[in-house]
Design a protein around this motif. Structure first.
Motif, PDB file in Angstrom:
ATOM      1  N   THR A 178      -0.005 -13.387  -6.385  1.00  0.00           N
ATOM      2  CA  THR A 178       0.625 -14.600  -6.859  1.00  0.00           C
ATOM      3  C   THR A 178       1.287 -15.173  -5.754  1.00  0.00           C
ATOM      4  N   LYS A 179       2.313 -14.298  -4.800  1.00  0.00           N
ATOM      5  CA  LYS A 179       2.774 -15.036  -3.755  1.00  0.00           C
ATOM      6  C   LYS A 179       3.290 -14.014  -2.666  1.00  0.00           C
ATOM      7  N   GLY A 180       3.814 -14.498  -1.568  1.00  0.00           N
ATOM      8  CA  GLY A 180       4.046 -13.628  -0.687  1.00  0.00           C
ATOM      9  C   GLY A 180       3.192 -12.912   0.279  1.00  0.00           C
ATOM     10  N   ASP A 181       3.343 -11.951   0.878  1.00  0.00           N
ATOM     11  CA  ASP A 181       2.788 -10.930   1.925  1.00  0.00           C
ATOM     12  C   ASP A 181       1.806 -10.230   1.045  1.00  0.00           C
ATOM     13  N   LYS A 182       0.240 -10.531   1.285  1.00  0.00           N
ATOM     14  CA  LYS A 182      -0.735  -9.778   0.524  1.00  0.00           C
ATOM     15  C   LYS A 182      -0.753  -8.186   0.858  1.00  0.00           C
ATOM     16  N   ALA A 183      -0.120  -7.907   2.058  1.00  0.00           N
ATOM     17  CA  ALA A 183      -0.063  -6.491   2.548  1.00  0.00           C
ATOM     18  C   ALA A 183       0.974  -5.704   1.669  1.00  0.00           C
ATOM     19  N   ASP A 184       1.855  -6.343   1.203  1.00  0.00           N
ATOM     20  CA  ASP A 184       2.996  -5.821   0.467  1.00  0.00           C
ATOM     21  C   ASP A 184       2.521  -5.544  -1.183  1.00  0.00           C
ATOM     22  N   ILE A 185       2.371  -4.166  -1.498  1.00  0.00           N
ATOM     23  CA  ILE A 185       2.167  -4.027  -2.617  1.00  0.00           C
ATOM     24  C   ILE A 185       2.964  -4.338  -3.848  1.00  0.00           C
ATOM     25  N   LYS A 186       4.286  -4.698  -3.632  1.00  0.00           N
ATOM     26  CA  LYS A 186       5.039  -5.385  -4.592  1.00  0.00           C
ATOM     27  C   LYS A 186       4.855  -6.679  -4.865  1.00  0.00           C
ATOM     28  N   ASN A 187       4.034  -7.428  -4.211  1.00  0.00           N
ATOM     29  CA  ASN A 187       3.415  -8.563  -4.445  1.00  0.00           C
ATOM     30  C   ASN A 187       2.266  -8.534  -5.373  1.00  0.00           C
ATOM     31  N   MET A 190       6.699  -1.350   0.548  1.00  0.00           N
ATOM     32  CA  MET A 190       5.720  -0.662   1.247  1.00  0.00           C
ATOM     33  C   MET A 190       4.647  -1.592   1.739  1.00  0.00           C
ATOM     34  N   HIS A 191       4.101  -1.682   2.811  1.00  0.00           N
ATOM     35  CA  HIS A 191       3.154  -2.598   3.408  1.00  0.00           C
ATOM     36  C   HIS A 191       1.862  -1.703   3.624  1.00  0.00           C
ATOM     37  N   ILE A 192       0.663  -2.230   3.010  1.00  0.00           N
ATOM     38  CA  ILE A 192      -0.457  -1.410   2.966  1.00  0.00           C
ATOM     39  C   ILE A 192      -1.465  -2.537   3.285  1.00  0.00           C
ATOM     40  N   LYS A 193      -2.446  -2.401   4.567  1.00  0.00           N
ATOM     41  CA  LYS A 193      -3.229  -3.360   4.973  1.00  0.00           C
ATOM     42  C   LYS A 193      -4.499  -3.010   4.773  1.00  0.00           C
ATOM     43  N   ASP A 194      -4.906  -1.584   4.467  1.00  0.00           N
ATOM     44  CA  ASP A 194      -6.177  -1.329   4.123  1.00  0.00           C
ATOM     45  C   ASP A 194      -6.571  -1.452   2.509  1.00  0.00           C
ATOM     46  N   ILE A 195      -7.751  -1.844   2.314  1.00  0.00           N
ATOM     47  CA  ILE A 195      -7.930  -2.344   0.537  1.00  0.00           C
ATOM     48  C   ILE A 195      -7.996  -0.953   0.098  1.00  0.00           C
ATOM     49  N   LYS A 196      -8.528   0.031   0.429  1.00  0.00           N
ATOM     50  CA  LYS A 196      -8.772   1.377  -0.156  1.00  0.00           C
ATOM     51  C   LYS A 196      -7.698   2.010  -0.510  1.00  0.00           C
ATOM     52  N   ARG A 197      -6.708   2.026   0.511  1.00  0.00           N
ATOM     53  CA  ARG A 197      -5.205   2.610   0.285  1.00  0.00           C
ATOM     54  C   ARG A 197      -4.373   1.778  -0.766  1.00  0.00           C
ATOM     55  N   MET A 198      -4.717   0.332  -0.707  1.00  0.00           N
ATOM     56  CA  MET A 198      -3.991  -0.483  -1.661  1.00  0.00           C
ATOM     57  C   MET A 198      -4.417  -0.206  -3.016  1.00  0.00           C
ATOM     58  N   VAL A 199      -5.771  -0.337  -3.327  1.00  0.00           N
ATOM     59  CA  VAL A 199      -6.240   0.201  -4.467  1.00  0.00           C
ATOM     60  C   VAL A 199      -5.819   1.466  -5.140  1.00  0.00           C
ATOM     61  N   LYS A 200      -5.838   2.585  -4.099  1.00  0.00           N
ATOM     62  CA  LYS A 200      -5.331   3.906  -4.342  1.00  0.00           C
ATOM     63  C   LYS A 200      -3.893   3.738  -4.874  1.00  0.00           C
ATOM     64  N   GLY A 201      -3.121   3.341  -4.095  1.00  0.00           N
ATOM     65  CA  GLY A 201      -1.686   2.968  -4.419  1.00  0.00           C
ATOM     66  C   GLY A 201      -1.591   2.574  -5.820  1.00  0.00           C
ATOM     67  N   CYS A 202      -2.252   1.580  -6.222  1.00  0.00           N
ATOM     68  CA  CYS A 202      -2.160   0.966  -7.558  1.00  0.00           C
ATOM     69  C   CYS A 202      -2.452   2.053  -8.656  1.00  0.00           C
TER      70      CYS A 202
END
Length: 120
Positions: free
Chosen positions: A111-120, A1-13
């Motif tokens: 740590t590595k990879g695409d910052k927008a990918d929540i798996k990274n 899942m790719h998330i670019k919005d920081i608020k959505r990323m924090v919410k997803g985590c």
């Protein structure tokens, strides 16, 4: 899942870790050994096992809310192990753990990879 919005990323985590660490038992309801249908009650914690666990701690890790580092526990040797044995066995007998053991601060580090990918 790719998330670019920081608020959505924090919410997803937050949702991921809430689900990961949630339990089916309410926090205010103690665990009773008689509730354990998976088998017999846990055996008491033995001093030798606690000493081994303390020895395996990594000294370079950050301390918890109590600010006690792994190095302090390791340097305390037998007196510290003895205290922990008594504490852990009391938790088993009472079917409860300290409330501060139920909280954690999780810091997400890329740590590595695409910052927008929540798996990274």
């Amino acid at each position: 899942m790719h998330i670019k919005d920081i608020k959505r990323m924090v919410k997803g985590c937050e949702e991921f870790y809430t689900k990961l660490y949630s339990t089916r038992r309410p926090h205010d309801q103690p665990f009773n050994v008689s509730d354990n249908t998976a088998g017999p009650p846990s055996p008491p914690n033995l001093p030798s096992k606690v000493r081994v666990a303390i020895k395996k701690l990594k000294r370079d890790k950050a301390p918890g809310e109590d600010n006690i580092t792994a190095g302090i526990l390791q340097d305390g040797r037998e007196p510290v192990a003895s205290i922990f044995v008594k504490l852990f066995n009391r938790c088993l007998i009472d079917g409860r753990v300290l409330s501060c053991w139920k909280s954690a601060s999780i810091v997400i580090l890329h740590t590595k990879g695409d910052k927008a990918d929540i798996k990274n």
